[in-house]
Design a protein around this motif. Structure first.
Motif, mmCIF file in Angstrom:
data_model
loop_
_atom_site.group_PDB
_atom_site.id
_atom_site.type_symbol
_atom_site.label_atom_id
_atom_site.label_comp_id
_atom_site.label_asym_id
_atom_site.label_seq_id
_atom_site.Cartn_x
_atom_site.Cartn_y
_atom_site.Cartn_z
ATOM 1 N N PHE A 65 0.826 -1.208 0.000
ATOM 2 C CA PHE A 65 0.000 0.000 0.000
ATOM 3 C C PHE A 65 0.862 1.261 0.000
ATOM 4 O O PHE A 65 0.496 2.274 -0.605
ATOM 5 C CB PHE A 65 -0.955 -0.006 1.188
ATOM 6 N N ALA A 66 2.009 1.205 0.673
ATOM 7 C CA ALA A 66 2.887 2.378 0.698
ATOM 8 C C ALA A 66 3.450 2.671 -0.694
ATOM 9 O O ALA A 66 3.524 3.828 -1.124
ATOM 10 C CB ALA A 66 4.024 2.160 1.695
ATOM 11 N N ILE A 72 -3.600 1.997 -6.397
ATOM 12 C CA ILE A 72 -4.683 1.184 -5.838
ATOM 13 C C ILE A 72 -5.916 2.049 -5.594
ATOM 14 O O ILE A 72 -7.041 1.679 -5.947
ATOM 15 C CB ILE A 72 -4.231 0.487 -4.537
ATOM 16 N N ALA A 73 -5.706 3.227 -4.999
ATOM 17 C CA ALA A 73 -6.829 4.121 -4.722
ATOM 18 C C ALA A 73 -7.490 4.595 -6.010
ATOM 19 O O ALA A 73 -8.731 4.656 -6.101
ATOM 20 C CB ALA A 73 -6.359 5.317 -3.897
ATOM 21 N N ARG A 103 -6.760 8.670 1.109
ATOM 22 C CA ARG A 103 -6.825 8.497 -0.345
ATOM 23 C C ARG A 103 -8.241 8.216 -0.837
ATOM 24 O O ARG A 103 -8.632 8.657 -1.919
ATOM 25 C CB ARG A 103 -5.909 7.356 -0.780
ATOM 26 N N LEU A 104 -9.014 7.455 -0.047
ATOM 27 C CA LEU A 104 -10.335 7.012 -0.512
ATOM 28 C C LEU A 104 -11.469 7.944 -0.090
ATOM 29 O O LEU A 104 -12.517 7.973 -0.736
ATOM 30 C CB LEU A 104 -10.622 5.597 0.002
ATOM 31 N N TRP A 306 -1.354 -6.167 -7.128
ATOM 32 C CA TRP A 306 -0.061 -5.558 -6.852
ATOM 33 C C TRP A 306 0.654 -6.460 -5.846
ATOM 34 O O TRP A 306 0.029 -7.012 -4.932
ATOM 35 C CB TRP A 306 -0.230 -4.169 -6.243
ATOM 36 N N THR A 307 1.971 -6.624 -5.988
ATOM 37 C CA THR A 307 2.738 -7.449 -5.066
ATOM 38 C C THR A 307 3.954 -6.679 -4.556
ATOM 39 O O THR A 307 4.320 -5.624 -5.092
ATOM 40 C CB THR A 307 3.229 -8.747 -5.731
ATOM 41 N N ASP A 308 4.576 -7.234 -3.519
ATOM 42 C CA ASP A 308 5.847 -6.705 -3.028
ATOM 43 C C ASP A 308 6.967 -7.213 -3.931
ATOM 44 O O ASP A 308 6.765 -8.075 -4.804
ATOM 45 C CB ASP A 308 6.071 -7.169 -1.585
#
Length: 320
Positions: A65-66, A72-73, A103-104, A306-308
């Motif tokens: 998320f960072a 994502i938002a 963000r949302l 999304w992944t790390d």
């Protein structure tokens, strides 16, 4: 400032919960649902687990998320419209959802959890930080069925299910919950965290930490059963066991009898042999392709993820 409101849906019936627990204890292979972890102490112990060095899911999901939060938002708001209703499943301390508020900008935050008292305390702490936002706490065991009052989701919603708790369900149960989430979103979207397959040593350490916090979390289930059933489990008679089941791609947690023991409860009892186990949790680990296929089977047409950097964890956004 608004005041959070609370709704108790399909009131969590202690008698029904007790009957479910007893049925599991009397099964040929004794088992208890992981929802019995979450009495007030269990909820706090889980919060402590998320701070452990070995427990990578929370910090890895937070890192996703960072790094990708803006994308994502943008994708989530594209699927739901501005200022969506945000439905947080298994909200706990509400901290993960709160990090996304900036963000949302949800117009309403609906926090859903089985541990009602813990949820109430969480929302009462959170509301002063967001005085203009409408907050609703819903006490609900959604492990069997997720359905909220229609008035709570007016328009398209964003169902938020972080932390990889979807792994606690069998594939059939997970599919049912994903279909329920799609219906709850009412044409909106699902934002969900999913733990991915990785080296066995890393997986097993995450569920059997050196400090023994996960062991305490597992063993505290016995204290909860004592109160619920009038049982006489003694924590010192049992030990925490966690291992990765390669056949089913899941961590399994058990409580194992240290010696032969007979446990009594109101109206019943069971003898456990030395080494006999009570199965308390599964935590499935997915591939990206496998979970995307499950989302599409649940009826979602548009799926992104999304992944790390290590590929240990994934965040999926699924929409109609």
């Amino acid at each position: 400032m608004q005041t959070p409101t609370f709704i108790q849906l399909h009131r969590i019936d202690d008698r029904a919960m007790a009957d479910e627990a007893v049925a599991g204890l009397l099964a040929a292979r004794a088992h208890v649902s992981p929802k019995f972890f979450y009495d007030p102490l269990g909820s706090r112990l889980f919060d402590a687990i998320t701070e452990l060095r070995e427990y990578y899911p929370t910090r890895t999901e937070a890192a996703i998320f960072a790094v990708h939060g803006a994308a994502i938002a943008e994708a989530a708001l594209g699927a739901t419209g501005d200022s969506p209703v945000m439905i947080d499943l298994g909200a706990g301390n509400c901290a993960k959802a709160a990090r996304l508020f900036g963000r949302l900008a949800p117009r309403r935050y609906v926090a859903v959890d089985i541990s009602v008292d813990f949820l109430r305390d969480s929302l009462q702490r959170l509301q002063p930080e967001h005085p203009a936002m409408q907050m609703v706490g819903v006490g609900l065991d959604f492990s069997a069925h997720l359905q909220l009052p229609e008035r709570l989701v007016d328009g398209r919603g964003l169902v938020f299910y972080p932390g990889s708790s979807i792994g606690n369900f069998s594939p059939t149960e997970a599919l049912r919950l994903l279909r329920d989430a799609r219906a709850t979103a009412a044409g909106g979207a699902l934002l969900i965290g999913v733990d991915l397959v990785k080296p066995v040593a890393t997986l097993e350490a995450a569920y059997d930490d050196e400090l023994g916090v996960t062991a305490a979390f597992n063993l505290n289930l016995l204290n909860h059963l004592n109160r619920l059933l009038g049982a006489d489990f003694r924590v010192r008679d049992w030990q925490h066991v966690a291992h990765f089941d390669t056949v089913h791609s899941r961590i399994q947690m058990h409580l194992q009898a240290r010696h032969a023991v007979t446990v009594h409860w109101n109206g019943g009892q069971r003898e456990f042999a030395a080494g006999e186990r009570i199965h308390t949790e599964n935590s499935a680990k997915w591939s990206v392709a496998g979970f995307e296929a499950l989302l599409r089977e649940a009826g979602f047409g548009a799926v992104r993820h999304w992944t790390d950097a290590q590929g240990w964890f994934a965040v999926f956004l699924a929409a109609d």
